[in-house]
Scaffold this motif. Sequence first.
Motif, PDB file in Angstrom:
ATOM      1  N   ILE A  13       0.857  -1.187   0.000  1.00  0.00           N
ATOM      2  CA  ILE A  13       0.000   0.000   0.000  1.00  0.00           C
ATOM      3  C   ILE A  13       0.895   1.239   0.000  1.00  0.00           C
ATOM      4  CG2 ILE A  13      -1.733   1.327   1.264  1.00  0.00           C
ATOM      5  CD1 ILE A  13      -2.893  -1.219   0.176  1.00  0.00           C
ATOM      6  N   PRO A  14       0.984   1.953  -1.119  1.00  0.00           N
ATOM      7  CA  PRO A  14       1.753   3.200  -1.132  1.00  0.00           C
ATOM      8  C   PRO A  14       0.969   4.306  -0.433  1.00  0.00           C
ATOM      9  CG  PRO A  14       0.778   2.802  -3.287  1.00  0.00           C
ATOM     10  CD  PRO A  14       0.428   1.617  -2.438  1.00  0.00           C
ATOM     11  N   THR A  15       1.609   5.029   0.454  1.00  0.00           N
ATOM     12  CA  THR A  15       0.971   6.132   1.179  1.00  0.00           C
ATOM     13  C   THR A  15       1.860   7.360   1.093  1.00  0.00           C
ATOM     14  OG1 THR A  15       2.011   5.910   3.371  1.00  0.00           O
ATOM     15  CG2 THR A  15       0.234   4.355   2.836  1.00  0.00           C
ATOM     16  N   ARG A  16       1.363   8.467   1.583  1.00  0.00           N
ATOM     17  CA  ARG A  16       2.193   9.675   1.574  1.00  0.00           C
ATOM     18  C   ARG A  16       3.358   9.571   2.548  1.00  0.00           C
ATOM     19  NH1 ARG A  16       1.108  14.175   4.830  1.00  0.00           N
ATOM     20  NH2 ARG A  16      -0.337  13.852   6.558  1.00  0.00           N
ATOM     21  N   HIS A  17       3.321   8.531   3.405  1.00  0.00           N
ATOM     22  CA  HIS A  17       4.439   8.276   4.311  1.00  0.00           C
ATOM     23  C   HIS A  17       5.313   7.132   3.803  1.00  0.00           C
ATOM     24  CE1 HIS A  17       2.714  11.069   7.132  1.00  0.00           C
ATOM     25  NE2 HIS A  17       1.595  10.375   7.194  1.00  0.00           N
ATOM     26  N   GLY A  18       5.156   6.764   2.540  1.00  0.00           N
ATOM     27  CA  GLY A  18       5.937   5.680   1.971  1.00  0.00           C
ATOM     28  C   GLY A  18       5.114   4.406   1.850  1.00  0.00           C
ATOM     29  N   GLU A  19       5.770   3.339   1.448  1.00  0.00           N
ATOM     30  CA  GLU A  19       5.067   2.082   1.201  1.00  0.00           C
ATOM     31  C   GLU A  19       5.020   1.203   2.448  1.00  0.00           C
ATOM     32  OE1 GLU A  19       6.171  -1.661  -1.442  1.00  0.00           O
ATOM     33  OE2 GLU A  19       5.301  -0.056  -2.682  1.00  0.00           O
TER      34      GLU A  19
END
Length: 204
Positions: A13-19
């Motif tokens: 899951i890629p997020t704005r805090h990284g994967e």
Amino acid sequence: MKPKVDDLVQTPIPTRHGEFILHYYSNTLDDKEHVALVRGKVDGVEHVPVRIHSECFTGDVLGSRRCDCGEQLDMAMQMIAERGAGILIYLRQEGRGIGLLKKLQAYNLQDAGLDTVDANIHLGHLADEREYDIAALILESLQVKSIELITNNPKKIEGLQKLGVDVAGRIPIVASAHNDNLDYLKTKAKKMAHMLFERKKDND
């Protein structure tokens, strides 16, 4: 029979805090969909930063300012990303375990003058009905040796320790206080012993 969890699916899951890797768990205790977001290597590791976050639809999804839940969720993901490894366990126990309907009813009671604890009690519930058995089982599944718990709640630490989790330390997670959540935060500190509003030392 000993309760258990099964790690059925893992997906990036890629997020704005990284994967992160999202783990989907089934379990033998309830019919809810509990998940864990995992960053980096955690199996066999000591002092893994862990956030056990209970579902808050209004705060996590809608961005409600009545609580600090959504902000804490984002802060915890950022903390884990900065450390390079860690776990965020997302437990489906809305409203400190009383469910969304009762939580919204409690909101109306709070607007009528009750605090969060008294509102839950007025509705026939405990101040906090959350349980952490599934979180302990998830940590066992991930083969974590010891954790540093991202929390302000001493009862969460005690609950996990009673379940056999090695809590080696605590990482504070204090969200911003403002007019919409100040009474909520004060009640958590006064009636639920949350470690908020602690005075910092001069050298901190």
